[in-house]
Design an enzyme around this catalytic site. Sequence first.
Site, PDB file in Angstrom:
ATOM      1  N   GLY A 182       0.837  -1.195   0.000  1.00 24.69           N
ATOM      2  CA  GLY A 182       0.000   0.000   0.000  1.00 24.69           C
ATOM      3  C   GLY A 182       0.871   1.242   0.000  1.00 24.69           C
ATOM      4  N   CYS A 188       5.411  -5.939   1.742  1.00 29.39           N
ATOM      5  CA  CYS A 188       5.689  -4.497   1.632  1.00 29.39           C
ATOM      6  C   CYS A 188       5.020  -3.726   2.782  1.00 29.39           C
ATOM      7  CB  CYS A 188       5.269  -3.985   0.259  1.00 29.39           C
ATOM      8  SG  CYS A 188       6.013  -2.394  -0.170  1.00 29.39           S
ATOM      9  N   TYR A 189       3.999  -2.930   2.508  1.00 31.59           N
ATOM     10  CA  TYR A 189       3.299  -2.235   3.596  1.00 31.59           C
ATOM     11  C   TYR A 189       2.788  -3.250   4.621  1.00 31.59           C
ATOM     12  CZ  TYR A 189      -0.197   0.578   6.085  1.00 31.59           C
ATOM     13  OH  TYR A 189      -0.926   1.204   7.068  1.00 31.59           O
ATOM     14  N   HIS A 203       8.170  -7.662  -3.249  1.00 25.28           N
ATOM     15  CA  HIS A 203       6.904  -8.188  -3.785  1.00 25.28           C
ATOM     16  C   HIS A 203       7.140  -9.547  -4.461  1.00 25.28           C
ATOM     17  CE1 HIS A 203       4.295  -4.628  -3.252  1.00 25.28           C
ATOM     18  NE2 HIS A 203       5.424  -3.956  -3.370  1.00 25.28           N
ATOM     19  N   GLU A 209       4.937 -11.508  -5.567  1.00 27.94           N
ATOM     20  CA  GLU A 209       3.863 -11.806  -6.523  1.00 27.94           C
ATOM     21  C   GLU A 209       4.142 -11.328  -7.939  1.00 27.94           C
ATOM     22  OE1 GLU A 209       2.691  -7.793  -4.681  1.00 27.94           O
ATOM     23  OE2 GLU A 209       3.817  -9.593  -4.144  1.00 27.94           O
ATOM     24  N   SER A 244     -19.384  -8.653 -26.750  1.00 27.06           N
ATOM     25  CA  SER A 244     -18.491  -7.873 -27.612  1.00 27.06           C
ATOM     26  C   SER A 244     -17.797  -8.762 -28.625  1.00 27.06           C
ATOM     27  CB  SER A 244     -17.436  -7.160 -26.760  1.00 27.06           C
ATOM     28  OG  SER A 244     -16.523  -8.099 -26.216  1.00 27.06           O
ATOM     29  N   GLY A 245     -17.772 -10.074 -28.348  1.00 25.51           N
ATOM     30  CA  GLY A 245     -17.033 -10.984 -29.220  1.00 25.51           C
ATOM     31  C   GLY A 245     -15.639 -11.258 -28.702  1.00 25.51           C
ATOM     32  N   GLY A 246     -15.220 -10.501 -27.668  1.00 24.62           N
ATOM     33  CA  GLY A 246     -13.930 -10.751 -27.039  1.00 24.62           C
ATOM     34  C   GLY A 246     -13.993 -11.993 -26.169  1.00 24.62           C
ATOM     35  N   VAL A 247     -12.845 -12.398 -25.642  1.00 24.13           N
ATOM     36  CA  VAL A 247     -12.767 -13.626 -24.845  1.00 24.13           C
ATOM     37  C   VAL A 247     -13.681 -13.554 -23.621  1.00 24.13           C
ATOM     38  CG1 VAL A 247     -11.237 -15.118 -23.513  1.00 24.13           C
ATOM     39  CG2 VAL A 247     -10.401 -14.037 -25.607  1.00 24.13           C
ATOM     40  N   ASP A 248     -13.625 -12.436 -22.894  1.00 24.50           N
ATOM     41  CA  ASP A 248     -14.357 -12.334 -21.629  1.00 24.50           C
ATOM     42  C   ASP A 248     -15.865 -12.428 -21.826  1.00 24.50           C
ATOM     43  OD1 ASP A 248     -11.825 -11.914 -20.634  1.00 24.50           O
ATOM     44  OD2 ASP A 248     -12.043  -9.734 -20.584  1.00 24.50           O
ATOM     45  N   SER A 249     -16.401 -11.601 -22.711  1.00 23.52           N
ATOM     46  CA  SER A 249     -17.854 -11.606 -22.895  1.00 23.52           C
ATOM     47  C   SER A 249     -18.323 -12.896 -23.568  1.00 23.52           C
ATOM     48  CB  SER A 249     -18.311 -10.381 -23.706  1.00 23.52           C
ATOM     49  OG  SER A 249     -17.865 -10.450 -25.037  1.00 23.52           O
ATOM     50  N   SER A 250     -17.471 -13.489 -24.407  1.00 21.07           N
ATOM     51  CA  SER A 250     -17.842 -14.750 -25.062  1.00 21.07           C
ATOM     52  C   SER A 250     -17.959 -15.881 -24.042  1.00 21.07           C
ATOM     53  CB  SER A 250     -16.808 -15.121 -26.135  1.00 21.07           C
ATOM     54  OG  SER A 250     -16.792 -14.167 -27.176  1.00 21.07           O
ATOM     55  N   LYS A 275      -7.347 -13.268 -16.703  1.00 17.54           N
ATOM     56  CA  LYS A 275      -7.520 -13.598 -18.120  1.00 17.54           C
ATOM     57  C   LYS A 275      -7.229 -15.066 -18.419  1.00 17.54           C
ATOM     58  CE  LYS A 275      -8.134 -10.957 -21.086  1.00 17.54           C
ATOM     59  NZ  LYS A 275      -9.374 -10.510 -21.782  1.00 17.54           N
TER      60      LYS A 275
END
Length: 513
Positions: free
Chosen positions: A55, A82-83, A169, A171, A223-229, A369
């Site tokens: 943070g 970190c924080y 970090h 990660e 939208s036709g993108g990966v996420d919305s598909s 993703k």
Amino acid sequence: MKNEMIIVLDFGGQYNQLIARRVRECNVYCEVKPYTMSLDEIKALNPKGIIFTGGPNSVYDETSPRYQKEIFDLGIPILGICYGSQLMAHTLGGRVETAPVSEYGHTEVTVDPSDVLFEGVSENTVCWMSHTDYIAQVPEGFKITAHTPVCPVAAMSCPEQKLYATQFHPEVMHTKEGMKMLANFVHNVCGCAGDWKMDSFVETTIQSLREKIGSGKVLCALSGGVDSSVAAVLLSKAVGKQLTCVFVDHGLLRKNEGDEVEAVFGPDGPYELNFIRVNAQQRYYSKLKGVTDPETKRKIIGEEFIRVFEEEAKKIGSVDFLVQGTIYPDVIESGLGKSAVIKSHHNVGGLPDVVDFKEIVEPLRMLFKDEVRKAGLELGMPEYLVYRQPFPGPGLGVRIVGEVTEEKVRIVQDADYIYREELHKAGVDKDLGQYFAALTNMRSVGVMGDFRTYDYAIALRAVLTSDFMTAEAAQIPWEVLAKVTNRIVNEVKGVNRVLYDCTGKPPATIEFE
């Protein structure tokens, strides 16, 4: 979730979702929660471990986010980053001060390989540092397990209480052996078996969607993108013909993409969906005329999406739920809890105050993703669709720097098509995380034939990334870039210069705006 769980307590760090992503790579379910979550709520979740995020604050500032000391008495393993490491030290009686020398970026850290957190890690390993404060004195019972020349406590631990902390970090991918460290914490300290898999997510989500939606009508933003598909197929498996997918062609798609989306999801496609295509190109161009600020463009494009859905909903009758393909990186970059806002996403920050739907459903909100892609494969979707190039919700609106016009859209569509085609021909596209052409707002003098030109510069972007939270610029072979450049300058009217973007994320974002 019936699986073992790790909780990430968010103290405002930009990498909070990335920590969750890395824990899930260990096949352990993980969720991010705000630091305001009560001790009783944490107990109710019965987590196997807790991770404190980084943070931007200083722990010795009275207004900084804190957590009650009793959390350390629960017997639940805790890792502070970190924080989070400074908060652990400060709360338990250590001392945190402003560092004489700040550290930022790649740093060689010397670790104690006998500590469980660093089992199997090189004694001298490269980590990602980002801090101006440091732990000047560790709390009683803690031992120092890592240091750098200017950071005396790069890591500390109290194995008896199962408390661990790193100033760096683990990660981010810049920390070369960070995954080993996180896996050591999750498996060896927390004792997680690692039984969370994508098939369990798909099965649980479909069931919860059925229960939530009941007999309601659903409108999906496709939208036709990966996420919305993937979201659309997930909903179709859950509620079938109760789902209507509306595809808005806003004129900001890649070349030929509108027709490609219709071929996949339309009446002749493989899915049992109610499909509506709305050709709204001129409507968007009109709304975007004269607008140059990227945030304003995103808001306009996002709001128009919702307005179009409202209009379509009225045509088909009452609609109870609106489905969106929002994923975790969208959420974090739009600001989760107290985290800083980098940019708003049309799925998250661009929503108007009044939406004519009962509720918004975001079945992928907890996924990154690559996890969305795994869910798509688990749902039986074809690989070519699942591994399609990521595309932002605002489309080319954020790949055109400055005002969006129909002519500029044509330029970037044609240049992007050539770029993608040549990368595919050269066989280098499969190794890239994301790649595209963008239109800069820069015009410069050139010469073509015997004539002076004053045209636009196209910028090419290609990055290597596994999580889209951090990325490195890809080193495309020079001969490929030369061929792409030659074709764009010769075939795309209005362009006389091609540039290649060598910037990573951070400090840049993947998209241009």
